[in-house]
Design an enzyme around this catalytic site. Structure first.
Site, short mmCIF file in Angstrom:
data_model
loop_
_atom_site.label_atom_id
_atom_site.label_comp_id
_atom_site.label_asym_id
_atom_site.label_seq_id
_atom_site.Cartn_x
_atom_site.Cartn_y
_atom_site.Cartn_z
N THR A 120 76.79 8.06 4.31
CA THR A 120 76.60 9.10 5.33
C THR A 120 75.21 9.01 5.95
OG1 THR A 120 78.19 10.60 4.39
CG2 THR A 120 76.42 11.63 5.60
N SER A 167 80.72 4.69 0.62
CA SER A 167 80.59 4.31 -0.80
C SER A 167 81.81 4.70 -1.64
CB SER A 167 79.31 4.87 -1.42
OG SER A 167 79.46 6.21 -1.82
N LYS A 220 76.56 13.48 -8.93
CA LYS A 220 76.82 14.32 -7.75
C LYS A 220 77.59 15.53 -8.25
CE LYS A 220 78.67 14.31 -3.06
NZ LYS A 220 79.27 13.54 -1.96
N THR A 279 76.58 8.97 -0.94
CA THR A 279 76.38 9.87 -2.08
C THR A 279 77.52 9.77 -3.10
OG1 THR A 279 77.51 11.70 -0.97
CG2 THR A 279 75.11 11.60 -0.71
N ASP A 280 78.72 9.37 -2.64
CA ASP A 280 79.90 9.51 -3.49
C ASP A 280 79.87 8.67 -4.76
OD1 ASP A 280 81.02 11.52 -2.02
OD2 ASP A 280 82.27 10.20 -0.79
C1 SIN Z 1 79.66 7.83 1.16
O1 SIN Z 1 79.57 8.08 -0.04
O2 SIN Z 1 79.46 6.70 1.65
C2 SIN Z 1 80.08 8.91 2.11
C3 SIN Z 1 79.66 10.24 1.69
C4 SIN Z 1 78.19 10.42 1.63
O3 SIN Z 1 77.38 9.52 1.74
O4 SIN Z 1 77.80 11.62 1.48
#
Ligand code: SIN
Length: 315
Positions: free
Chosen positions: A13, A60, A164, A93-94
Site C-alpha cells: 500500500t 504482499s 499486524k 502490511t499484510d
Molecule cells: C499489502 O499488504 O501489500 C497491501 C496492504 C497494505 O500494504 O496495507
C-alpha cells in the site's frame, strides 16, 4: 565514515495509488524511486549515499517464495558490502511480519534491515508512507540499530514479536508480549530498554548459499487450525498431496481437537514434520516433550511455518 543506505522496494500500500483522497486504491503501483523522491530530509538521513532497487512490485498478500528468495539474496549482497550501513525494505502490511521473520532467520544481524509499510496509499489525503519511510531510513542509519526490525507509525518492532493487529487503523502493528523495542520520535531513535537490540546469529544463515534455497521449489508446509467441529480430513488430504510439514494453530495451551489429533498422528507417522503453535495472540504454550511433534517455540502459526520450512531445507 558515513555509510550508504539501501532501499529495496517490494510494493504494498505504501506504493499504492487511487483517485486523489479516495479510500479505494490498488497496492504496488509506484516505482520505489517515486516513493523516495520528494521526501524532505530523506537524502540527508540516508547518510553518504542512497541506493534504490526494486526487488518486486506486489501486493504482499501475494508474497511468494520466489520474491522471498530474491529479497534475501539482494539483502545478503548489500550487507556484505562494507560501504553499506543498513537496508530499508518497503513492503505491504499484510505479510510484513512473515518477511521480517524469514529475513531474521537468514541474515547476519550485525547491520540493521528495517522493513516499513503504510496503511494508506501514496495518493491518500494524508498518507502515512512518507513519514514511515523517513523514520525507517533514520533507524537504518542509527549506529546502535541491529538485525531485522519493523518500523511503522513511529514504533520499532522486533521480528519475533511483531504482528499486524488491525485491518484498518494507521496504528496497525503491535509487539504483543514484549512491547516495541523503541520509537522514532521527532526524528530521533529512542530505545525502550537501556540496551538497544543485540545482534543475534541467524539460525539458518548457511541456507542462503545452499542449492535447496537458491534453486527450485521450497518444501511445502501448510497451516491448519484446531477449532470447534474440526476433523482430520484436511490433514489426510494434505499428506496424500505430499505435504512435508504441518503447523497447527492449536487452541489455548497447545490443545487439539481429538479428531485433528488422530489425523496429525497419522501424518507424523508417515514422516510429516508437525509443529504446534497456539491461536492465542499473547503468551506462549508449555513446551511439548515425548510427543510425535514439537511446540512452535512461541511463534505464531505463520512464523512457525517459515521456521519449519527452513528447518526442512536445512535438513
Ligand atoms: C499489502 O499488504 O501489500 C497491501 C496492504 C497494505 O500494504 O496495507
Amino acid at each position: 565514515m558515513n555509510k550508504k543506505t539501501v532501499i529495496l522496494g517490494t510494493g504494498g500500500t505504501i506504493a499504492g495509488t487511487g483517485a486523489a483522497g479516495s479510500h479505494t486504491y490498488t497496492a504496488a503501483q509506484l516505482a520505489t524511486e517515486d516513493l523516495v523522491r520528494g521526501i524532505p530530509g530523506l537524502a540527508q538521513a540516508a547518510g553518504a549515499d542512497l541506493v534504490i532497487e526494486e526487488v518486486a512490485r506486489i501486493d504482499s498478500k501475494d508474497m511468494n517464495h520466489a520474491v522471498w528468495r530474491r529479497l534475501a539474496q539482494r539483502c545478503m549482497v548489500h550487507l556484505a558490502d562494507p560501504r553499506v550501513g543498513g537496508i530499508v525494505i518497503t513492503h505491504g502490511t499484510d505479510t510484513i511480519e512473515e518477511t521480517a521473520w524469514l529475513l531474521h532467520e537468514l541474515l547476519p544481524a550485525d547491520k540493521p534491515v528495517v522493513l516499513t509499510c503504510a496503511m494508506r496509499p501514496a495518493t491518500a489525503l494524508v498518507p502515512d508512507g512518507p513519514q514511515n519511510l523517513l523514520d525507517a531510513v533514520r533507524l537504518a542509519s542509527h549506529p546502535q540499530a541491529r538485525g531485522v526490525l519493523v518500523c511503522a507509525l513511529g514504533s520499532i518492532h522486533g521480528a519475533r514479536d511483531v504482528s499486524k493487529v488491525h485491518p484498518q487503523r494507521l496504528n496497525a502493528f503491535a509487539s504483543l508480549d514484549g512491547g516495541p523495542l523503541g520509537w522514532v520520535e521527532g526524528g530521533q531513535v529512542r530505545w525502550a530498554h537501556a540496551a538497544p537490540p543485540s545482534a543475534a546469529t541467524a539460525r539458518q544463515g548457511a541456507l542462503l548459499q545452499a542449492p535447496v534455497f537458491t534453486d527450485g521449489a521450497w518444501p511445502r508446509v501448510e497451516i491448519v487450525m484446531s477449532h470447534a467441529g474440526c476433523d482430520g480430513a484436511l490433514v489426510d488430504w494434505m499428506v496424500a498431496g505430499g505435504v512435508r510439514g504441518i503447523v497447527v494453530g492449536a487452541t489455548g495451551n497447545a490443545t487439539l481437537h481429538h479428531e485433528l489429533e488422530a489425523a496429525l498422528r497419522r501424518a507424523a507417522q508417515a514422516g510429516v514434520a508437525v509443529r504446534i503453535a497456539s491461536r492465542c495472540p499473547l503468551g506462549r504454550t508449555a513446551a511439548i516433550t515425548g510427543e510425535l511433534w514439537r511446540d512452535a517455540d512461541g511463534l505464531s502459526p505463520v512464523k512457525a511455518r517459515i521456521s519449519l520450512m527452513l528447518e526442512l531445507m536445512a535438513a
